[in-house]
Scaffold this motif. Structure first.
Motif, PDB file in Angstrom:
ATOM      1  N   GLU A 133      14.108  69.766  85.428  1.00  0.00           N
ATOM      2  CA  GLU A 133      14.783  69.048  86.512  1.00  0.00           C
ATOM      3  C   GLU A 133      15.561  67.840  86.010  1.00  0.00           C
ATOM      4  O   GLU A 133      16.522  67.396  86.660  1.00  0.00           O
ATOM      5  CB  GLU A 133      13.749  68.628  87.557  1.00  0.00           C
ATOM      6  N   LEU A 134      15.176  67.296  84.857  1.00  0.00           N
ATOM      7  CA  LEU A 134      15.886  66.157  84.269  1.00  0.00           C
ATOM      8  C   LEU A 134      17.097  66.595  83.439  1.00  0.00           C
ATOM      9  O   LEU A 134      17.866  65.758  82.981  1.00  0.00           O
ATOM     10  CB  LEU A 134      14.934  65.349  83.379  1.00  0.00           C
ATOM     11  N   THR A 135      17.239  67.900  83.251  1.00  0.00           N
ATOM     12  CA  THR A 135      18.274  68.449  82.377  1.00  0.00           C
ATOM     13  C   THR A 135      19.504  68.863  83.176  1.00  0.00           C
ATOM     14  O   THR A 135      19.423  69.738  84.033  1.00  0.00           O
ATOM     15  CB  THR A 135      17.728  69.656  81.588  1.00  0.00           C
ATOM     16  N   ILE A 191      12.295  54.792  72.859  1.00  0.00           N
ATOM     17  CA  ILE A 191      13.301  55.006  73.897  1.00  0.00           C
ATOM     18  C   ILE A 191      13.397  53.775  74.799  1.00  0.00           C
ATOM     19  O   ILE A 191      14.494  53.313  75.136  1.00  0.00           O
ATOM     20  CB  ILE A 191      12.963  56.253  74.731  1.00  0.00           C
ATOM     21  N   ALA A 192      12.247  53.249  75.177  1.00  0.00           N
ATOM     22  CA  ALA A 192      12.233  52.064  76.045  1.00  0.00           C
ATOM     23  C   ALA A 192      12.935  50.884  75.389  1.00  0.00           C
ATOM     24  O   ALA A 192      13.682  50.133  76.032  1.00  0.00           O
ATOM     25  CB  ALA A 192      10.795  51.707  76.399  1.00  0.00           C
ATOM     26  N   GLN A 193      12.731  50.735  74.078  1.00  0.00           N
ATOM     27  CA  GLN A 193      13.363  49.623  73.360  1.00  0.00           C
ATOM     28  C   GLN A 193      14.881  49.770  73.311  1.00  0.00           C
ATOM     29  O   GLN A 193      15.608  48.780  73.222  1.00  0.00           O
ATOM     30  CB  GLN A 193      12.793  49.540  71.940  1.00  0.00           C
ATOM     31  N   GLY A 194      15.359  50.998  73.371  1.00  0.00           N
ATOM     32  CA  GLY A 194      16.801  51.235  73.277  1.00  0.00           C
ATOM     33  C   GLY A 194      17.443  51.635  74.591  1.00  0.00           C
ATOM     34  O   GLY A 194      18.517  52.246  74.591  1.00  0.00           O
ATOM     35  N   ALA A 232      10.985  61.172  77.977  1.00  0.00           N
ATOM     36  CA  ALA A 232      11.338  59.759  78.165  1.00  0.00           C
ATOM     37  C   ALA A 232      12.836  59.547  78.039  1.00  0.00           C
ATOM     38  O   ALA A 232      13.440  58.783  78.811  1.00  0.00           O
ATOM     39  CB  ALA A 232      10.585  58.896  77.145  1.00  0.00           C
ATOM     40  N   ALA A 233      13.459  60.221  77.069  1.00  0.00           N
ATOM     41  CA  ALA A 233      14.906  60.079  76.882  1.00  0.00           C
ATOM     42  C   ALA A 233      15.665  60.639  78.077  1.00  0.00           C
ATOM     43  O   ALA A 233      16.610  60.022  78.583  1.00  0.00           O
ATOM     44  CB  ALA A 233      15.331  60.785  75.594  1.00  0.00           C
ATOM     45  N   LEU A 234      15.259  61.823  78.541  1.00  0.00           N
ATOM     46  CA  LEU A 234      15.923  62.432  79.696  1.00  0.00           C
ATOM     47  C   LEU A 234      15.735  61.568  80.950  1.00  0.00           C
ATOM     48  O   LEU A 234      16.673  61.375  81.733  1.00  0.00           O
ATOM     49  CB  LEU A 234      15.347  63.829  79.943  1.00  0.00           C
ATOM     50  N   THR A 235      14.536  61.038  81.134  1.00  0.00           N
ATOM     51  CA  THR A 235      14.252  60.195  82.296  1.00  0.00           C
ATOM     52  C   THR A 235      15.120  58.946  82.286  1.00  0.00           C
ATOM     53  O   THR A 235      15.696  58.550  83.317  1.00  0.00           O
ATOM     54  CB  THR A 235      12.765  59.806  82.322  1.00  0.00           C
ATOM     55  N   THR A 236      15.237  58.321  81.125  1.00  0.00           N
ATOM     56  CA  THR A 236      16.044  57.101  81.007  1.00  0.00           C
ATOM     57  C   THR A 236      17.511  57.404  81.278  1.00  0.00           C
ATOM     58  O   THR A 236      18.202  56.651  81.978  1.00  0.00           O
ATOM     59  CB  THR A 236      15.875  56.493  79.607  1.00  0.00           C
ATOM     60  N   ALA A 237      18.005  58.502  80.741  1.00  0.00           N
ATOM     61  CA  ALA A 237      19.402  58.865  80.955  1.00  0.00           C
ATOM     62  C   ALA A 237      19.680  59.140  82.435  1.00  0.00           C
ATOM     63  O   ALA A 237      20.676  58.667  82.992  1.00  0.00           O
ATOM     64  CB  ALA A 237      19.763  60.084  80.117  1.00  0.00           C
ATOM     65  N   LYS A 238      18.809  59.896  83.070  1.00  0.00           N
ATOM     66  CA  LYS A 238      19.005  60.211  84.483  1.00  0.00           C
ATOM     67  C   LYS A 238      18.963  58.952  85.342  1.00  0.00           C
ATOM     68  O   LYS A 238      19.692  58.827  86.332  1.00  0.00           O
ATOM     69  CB  LYS A 238      17.943  61.210  84.950  1.00  0.00           C
ATOM     70  N   LYS A 239      18.107  58.014  84.963  1.00  0.00           N
ATOM     71  CA  LYS A 239      18.015  56.737  85.688  1.00  0.00           C
ATOM     72  C   LYS A 239      19.364  56.037  85.727  1.00  0.00           C
ATOM     73  O   LYS A 239      19.708  55.365  86.712  1.00  0.00           O
ATOM     74  CB  LYS A 239      16.968  55.855  85.006  1.00  0.00           C
ATOM     75  N   ILE A 267      21.202  53.722  75.770  1.00  0.00           N
ATOM     76  CA  ILE A 267      21.315  54.960  76.547  1.00  0.00           C
ATOM     77  C   ILE A 267      22.083  54.708  77.835  1.00  0.00           C
ATOM     78  O   ILE A 267      22.909  55.522  78.260  1.00  0.00           O
ATOM     79  CB  ILE A 267      19.908  55.531  76.834  1.00  0.00           C
ATOM     80  N   LYS A 268      21.843  53.577  78.451  1.00  0.00           N
ATOM     81  CA  LYS A 268      22.480  53.240  79.726  1.00  0.00           C
ATOM     82  C   LYS A 268      23.998  53.274  79.618  1.00  0.00           C
ATOM     83  O   LYS A 268      24.692  53.633  80.582  1.00  0.00           O
ATOM     84  CB  LYS A 268      22.009  51.856  80.168  1.00  0.00           C
TER      85      LYS A 268
END
Length: 308
Positions: free
Chosen positions: A179-181, A125-128, A151-158, A132-133
């Motif tokens: 909470e990330l959903t 996820i971090a590499q991609g 990790a995917a949900l956290t990155t998307a919310k960021k 996601i952004k």
């Protein structure tokens, strides 16, 4: 002209072994079935293909084995127009498989052997993150490690990307996941398990959605098969009935619904209109056998008149 939906799917990729059977077996029972077929599947891949066929630009994160099924599945995703750069092919693990008996009335049950799917890590996820952004919507399910889902949900919310969690197969989730959903989309069985911790406890759609709200999700939506969909509104609960169609196979009905919802929201439909669009998509999916072969194309959905 509607904006082109930009969807990222983080999830499973399987080869489905589908066998026709006169009935689903009970514990200890052997049932003599009919022919079997191998069909590309996996909740993540199903949702990716469904979204692509609905006209979205789709990027998929996943893991496959370096085996014949893995090669077939990767080629199939690419033929469907999906960006597969974030998919890792691993020598040490077999590709995921699902075993699916299907009755003449379209009912099924599914046993999944995850294989390489469980090697999808937060590092992928971090590499991609840049992929996601730039998405409108991120879709995740639970056939991959839960830390990767987080990790995917956290990155998307960021990056203020809308997050859809299809909690299947249902399992206990942390408060942080909820909470990330932004939108959670269980079926009735999954909803009861998440909201009450017990599928034997009969709950109404209103009770399930209220229970999911208390867990901290943005919006809760409940798919109810032939009874349609219940969803959270600003004033309470809204209902959309199911379209009347001849059911052949319910495999991937939920996946097609989730893809329709994601595409509708990415195209800036209102939430109720996105739900109605998703209901039409899933109705068409159950009229054909198999997971991905049943997923409808946008032209078919646009021309489909939902008979209620």
């Amino acid at each position: 002209m509607k904006p082109k939906a930009n969807i990222v799917v983080v999830g499973s990729i399987n080869m489905d072994m589908v066998i026709q059977t006169p009935k689903l077996p009970v514990i200890g029972e052997t049932v003599l079935g009919g022919n079997y077929t191998t069909v590309p599947g996996g909740k993540g891949a199903n949702q990716a293909v469904a979204a692509s066929r609905l006209g979205a630009h789709v990027v998929m994160f996943g893991c496959l084995g370096q085996d014949p099924f893995g090669r077939q599945l990767l080629e199939h995703l690419q033929m469907e127009g999906i960006v597969t750069d974030p998919i890792s092919v691993l020598e040490e693990y077999p590709s995921g498989m699902a075993f699916i008996p299907v009755t003449d009335t379209g009912d099924n049950c599914i046993v999944v052997s995850p294989g390489a799917n469980m090697q999808l890590t937060p590092a992928h996820i971090a590499q991609g993150e840049d992929l996601i952004k730039n998405a409108d919507v991120l879709m995740v399910q639970l056939e991959i490690p839960i830390e990767t889902v987080k990790a995917a949900l956290t990155t998307a919310k960021k990056h203020n990307v809308v997050t859809i969690l299809n909690p299947a197969p249902a399992k206990a989730l942390s408060a942080e996941i909820y909470e990330l959903t932004d939108i959670i989309t269980p079926n009735e069985t999954e909803g009861m398990l998440l909201a009450a911790g017990d599928v034997r406890q009969a709950l109404s759609p209103e009770q399930i959605i209220a229970g999911l709200q208390r867990l901290g999700v943005g919006k809760a939506l409940l798919t109810r098969g032939g009874d349609g969909v219940a969803y959270q509104t600003e004033d309470g609960i809204g209902f959309v009935p199911a379209c009347k169609v001849e059911v052949v196979d319910t495999t991937a009905a939920g996946d097609s619904f989730n893809a329709g919802l994601a595409v509708g929201l990415a195209e800036k439909l209102s939430f109720p209109d996105a739900v109605r669009f998703a209901v039409k998509v899933s109705a068409l999916a159950v009229t054909k056998p198999g997971a991905q072969p049943s997923l409808p194309f946008r032209k078919d959905v646009d021309e489909f008149t939902c008979i209620l």
